[in-house]
Design a protein around this motif. Structure first.
Motif, short mmCIF file in Angstrom:
data_model
loop_
_atom_site.label_atom_id
_atom_site.label_comp_id
_atom_site.label_asym_id
_atom_site.label_seq_id
_atom_site.Cartn_x
_atom_site.Cartn_y
_atom_site.Cartn_z
N LYS A 16 0.81 -1.22 0.00
CA LYS A 16 0.00 0.00 0.00
C LYS A 16 0.84 1.27 0.00
O LYS A 16 0.65 2.15 -0.85
N ILE A 17 1.80 1.37 0.91
CA ILE A 17 2.52 2.66 1.02
C ILE A 17 3.48 2.87 -0.16
O ILE A 17 3.70 4.02 -0.57
N GLN A 70 8.33 -3.15 4.09
CA GLN A 70 7.52 -4.27 4.57
C GLN A 70 7.04 -3.96 5.99
O GLN A 70 7.47 -2.99 6.61
N PRO A 71 6.18 -4.84 6.56
CA PRO A 71 5.81 -4.67 7.96
C PRO A 71 7.04 -4.71 8.88
O PRO A 71 8.05 -5.34 8.52
N PRO A 72 6.96 -4.06 10.05
CA PRO A 72 8.13 -3.94 10.91
C PRO A 72 8.72 -5.26 11.40
O PRO A 72 9.92 -5.34 11.64
N LYS A 93 8.55 3.88 8.56
CA LYS A 93 8.22 3.89 9.99
C LYS A 93 7.31 2.70 10.29
O LYS A 93 6.56 2.29 9.42
N PRO A 94 7.31 2.15 11.48
CA PRO A 94 8.32 2.29 12.51
C PRO A 94 9.62 1.61 12.05
O PRO A 94 9.56 0.63 11.31
N TYR A 267 6.30 12.68 1.52
CA TYR A 267 7.23 11.70 0.95
C TYR A 267 8.31 12.32 0.07
O TYR A 267 9.49 11.92 0.17
P1 NAP Z 1 1.29 -3.74 3.39
O1 NAP Z 1 0.76 -3.22 2.11
O2 NAP Z 1 0.43 -4.65 4.20
O3 NAP Z 1 2.71 -4.45 3.24
C1 NAP Z 1 3.69 -4.03 2.35
C2 NAP Z 1 4.25 -5.22 1.61
O4 NAP Z 1 5.16 -5.92 2.47
C3 NAP Z 1 3.22 -6.26 1.23
O5 NAP Z 1 2.54 -5.92 0.06
C4 NAP Z 1 4.04 -7.53 1.09
O6 NAP Z 1 4.55 -7.63 -0.22
C5 NAP Z 1 5.19 -7.29 2.07
N1 NAP Z 1 4.99 -8.14 3.23
C6 NAP Z 1 3.87 -8.27 3.98
N2 NAP Z 1 4.05 -9.18 4.96
C7 NAP Z 1 5.31 -9.62 4.82
C8 NAP Z 1 6.09 -10.56 5.51
N3 NAP Z 1 5.60 -11.23 6.56
N4 NAP Z 1 7.34 -10.78 5.10
C9 NAP Z 1 7.85 -10.11 4.05
N5 NAP Z 1 7.15 -9.19 3.34
C10 NAP Z 1 5.90 -8.97 3.73
O7 NAP Z 1 1.67 -2.54 4.37
P2 NAP Z 1 1.77 -0.98 4.11
O8 NAP Z 1 0.48 -0.35 4.48
O9 NAP Z 1 2.35 -0.68 2.79
O10 NAP Z 1 2.79 -0.61 5.30
C11 NAP Z 1 4.14 -1.01 5.24
C12 NAP Z 1 4.92 -0.14 6.20
O11 NAP Z 1 4.74 1.23 5.82
C13 NAP Z 1 4.45 -0.26 7.65
O12 NAP Z 1 5.53 -0.20 8.52
C14 NAP Z 1 3.54 0.97 7.82
O13 NAP Z 1 3.52 1.44 9.16
C15 NAP Z 1 4.23 1.98 6.92
N6 NAP Z 1 3.32 3.02 6.43
C16 NAP Z 1 2.08 2.70 5.94
C17 NAP Z 1 1.22 3.72 5.58
C18 NAP Z 1 -0.16 3.43 5.02
O14 NAP Z 1 -0.96 4.37 4.83
N7 NAP Z 1 -0.53 2.19 4.73
C19 NAP Z 1 1.60 5.05 5.70
C20 NAP Z 1 2.90 5.34 6.12
C21 NAP Z 1 3.74 4.31 6.50
P3 NAP Z 1 4.80 -9.08 -0.87
O15 NAP Z 1 3.73 -10.00 -0.37
O16 NAP Z 1 4.73 -8.83 -2.35
O17 NAP Z 1 6.17 -9.49 -0.39
#
Ligand code: NAP
Length: 310
Positions: A16-17, A70-72, A93-94, A267
């Motif tokens: 997502k991010i 990726q997730p933290p 972050k985090p 960003y």
């Molecule tokens: P997400 O979409 O759920 O995860 C990002 C990607 O990480 C997933 O598409 C997946 O890609 C990979 N992933 C997920 N679980 C994993 C695992 N167990 N091992 C390895 N890779 C894994 O999350 P997100 O919302 O983008 O958030 C990611 C980070 O950015 C977090 O720390 C969040 O706090 C931060 N963030 C998010 C936002 C927001 O609005 N969502 C805003 C600012 C910051 P694959 O399956 O293709 O590997």
């Protein structure tokens, strides 16, 4: 790195991010050339794609730096591999699931002579610097943080966020703390209550009391059950008036009058800062927001609330 060559970047964890913020910011930034992506289930058009960061680092694609999104819970292993391969590292972050694992990364980055960036996007919200200047010029009597949003709207189907190390409501809450630790005097947690749904390993809400060394109280209220209008506010009662920093740091009002507001550039600003530290051969790793979350978990009373289902 030379001061003019674009930084060749690999991005990890395409979710997502990455799609909402990283790719659009990088597309407009001449300081970077996105050359690779590593993700198990997703790809980025026009770059070399790999399933894992290990495959990306072992390939012959020339990479100077990586952004880890990726997730933290899985960030440390990837960051360690990248640092040991001599890459500069941008941490979403985090910056990690624990304070000590990020300290470990700081030590590795220093040994390797590469830059480590613990990014805090909310610190770059449009009115944060204006709020910091206002507060620096007055006396603060007390402050409060209200960060209340609808988890179903912002985090649909994200299981990791509800698992241990996923932070629960502290995932958005740490954004508030990243602003608070930038604009308020140093403070520490004095008590906390964390509301855990009976079927989850991370809190859905939290009340945290802080005290500054100079005695002021700062109360934080985080809640993921807020439907309708969303609240991302920091308020301060000061000798120069009542400050309201709202919309996640985008808008600043004093005594009800808006004094600063500008379009979002969080960003693009983060990537500008990363390029600056890479070219200067420095790191930027303030862990104060993460430390407060750790302290809230350490001191917080666990309160079990009704089960949460997506
Ligand atoms: P997400 O979409 O759920 O995860 C990002 C990607 O990480 C997933 O598409 C997946 O890609 C990979 N992933 C997920 N679980 C994993 C695992 N167990 N091992 C390895 N890779 C894994 O999350 P997100 O919302 O983008 O958030 C990611 C980070 O950015 C977090 O720390 C969040 O706090 C931060 N963030 C998010 C936002 C927001 O609005 N969502 C805003 C600012 C910051 P694959 O399956 O293709 O590997």
């Amino acid at each position: 790195m030379s001061s003019s060559a674009p930084i060749r970047l690999g991005i990890v964890g395409v979710g997502k991010i990455v799609r909402d913020q990283h790719l659009p910011a990088l597309a407009k930034d001449k300081d970077y050339r996105l050359v690779a992506a590593a993700s198990r289930n997703a790809t980025v058009d026009g770059v070399a794609n790999f399933a894992t960061i290990e495959d990306m680092l072992a390939s012959d694609v020339q990479i100077d730096a990586v952004s880890l999104c990726q997730p933290p819970q899985v960030r440390h292993k990837a960051a360690r591999a990248a640092l040991l391969a001599g890459k500069h590292v941008f941490l979403e972050k985090p910056p990690g699931a624990t304070v000590s694992e990020v300290e470990d990364l700081k030590a590795i980055a220093a040994r390797q002579g590469v830059s480590l960036f613990a990014s805090w996007h909310s610190r770059y919200a449009a009115s944060v610097e204006a709020a910091r200047s206002f507060l620096a010029g007055t006396t603060i009597r007390s402050a409060a943080i209200d960060w209340k949003e609808d988890v179903r709207r912002w985090h649909p189907n994200q299981d990791w966020i509800w698992q241990a190390g996923g932070f629960g409501v502290f995932d958005p809450g740490i954004n508030a703390l990243s602003i608070a630790t930038h604009i308020l005097p140093p403070m520490f947690v004095t008590s906390a209550r964390l509301d855990f749904p009976e079927n989850r390993d991370a809190p859905i809400a939290a009340e945290i009391a802080f005290r500054a060394s100079s005695g002021q109280t700062v109360n934080a209220s985080f809640d993921w059950r807020q439907t309708g209008p969303q609240t991302w506010n920091i308020t301060a009662d000061t000798e120069a008036g009542a400050m309201l920093l709202s919309s996640g740091g985008a808008k600043l009002a004093i005594d009800g009058k808006v004094v600063h507001e500008a379009p979002d550039t969080e960003y693009p600003s983060l990537y500008r800062r990363f390029a600056e530290i890479v070219r200067a051969g420095k790191s930027d790793t303030d862990l104060a927001p993460l430390q407060h979350v750790a302290d809230a978990f350490m001191l917080g009373r666990r309160n079990v609330v009704e089960a949460f289902f997506d």
